[in-house]
Every structure is written in C-alpha cells, then in structure tokens.
Motif scaffolding. Sequence first.
Motif, short mmCIF file in Angstrom:
data_model
loop_
_atom_site.label_atom_id
_atom_site.label_comp_id
_atom_site.label_asym_id
_atom_site.label_seq_id
_atom_site.Cartn_x
_atom_site.Cartn_y
_atom_site.Cartn_z
N ASP A 144 1.00 -1.26 0.27
CA ASP A 144 0.36 0.13 0.14
C ASP A 144 0.92 1.07 0.39
OD1 ASP A 144 -1.92 2.56 0.39
OD2 ASP A 144 -2.49 1.44 2.74
N ALA A 194 -4.61 3.19 1.90
CA ALA A 194 -5.83 2.33 1.95
C ALA A 194 -6.16 2.55 3.51
CB ALA A 194 -5.56 1.38 1.11
N GLY A 195 -7.00 2.44 3.77
CA GLY A 195 -8.63 1.97 5.17
C GLY A 195 -8.95 0.05 4.48
N ASP A 237 -12.00 -0.03 2.05
CA ASP A 237 -11.44 0.56 0.92
C ASP A 237 -12.15 0.10 -0.64
OD1 ASP A 237 -11.26 3.07 2.46
OD2 ASP A 237 -9.40 3.24 1.90
N VAL A 261 -9.61 -0.13 -3.91
CA VAL A 261 -8.86 -0.30 -4.61
C VAL A 261 -8.44 -0.04 -6.09
CG1 VAL A 261 -7.63 0.07 -1.91
CG2 VAL A 261 -6.81 -1.65 -3.37
N ILE A 301 -7.38 4.66 -4.71
CA ILE A 301 -8.08 4.36 -3.73
C ILE A 301 -9.32 4.72 -4.84
CG2 ILE A 301 -9.71 4.83 -1.42
CD1 ILE A 301 -7.12 5.73 0.04
N ASP A 342 -13.40 6.40 -5.61
CA ASP A 342 -14.70 6.60 -4.64
C ASP A 342 -15.40 6.65 -4.60
OD1 ASP A 342 -12.10 8.26 -3.28
OD2 ASP A 342 -12.66 10.09 -4.92
#
Length: 82
Positions: free
Chosen positions: A37, A41-42, A45, A47, A74, A76
């Motif tokens: 990563d 990113a979490g 997410d 991606v 990431i 949206d």
Amino acid sequence: VVSTVKNHEFDGHKLMIVRTLSPELQPLPEISFLAVDIVSAGIGDIVLINREGSGARLILKNEKIPLQSVIVGIIDQVEVFE
C-alpha cells in the motif's frame, strides 16, 4: 498483515490483503492476494491495484523488491456503463 520476518526490501511498506471484486462490487470467491500500500488505504476501501511485477517495482523505484502488486489508488466512486 504483520510479519516479524520479511525481506528487508519491504521495510517501511504496509502490506495488505486485497480481494478481487466483480463489476457489481461483490467479492469474488477465493481470489485474494497481498499488495504493498503506497496510498494509505484503509480496511474496506475499494482500491486500484497494479498487478504487474516490473511495473510495480518501477512505481516503488526499487528493482530488487520481490513484488507483484501495488495499491496505487483509492476508488471514490464506481459507475458501470453498458
């Protein structure tokens, strides 16, 4: 992913387990892999991933790192056009 023993080329890089999604954003069964990563990113997410080894190494500017996948963005919003 936490690893106490790893290739020193990965020092300072976060590894994440990622799953491939269908166009409807549903996880595909049993298709998961590790990716480095670089965009913070979490969990959860959606991606964008570069899954080509030499391109991934170019992104990290490191020809020695044993790497195939890098999280490069990431997502949206997703729109599917037919």
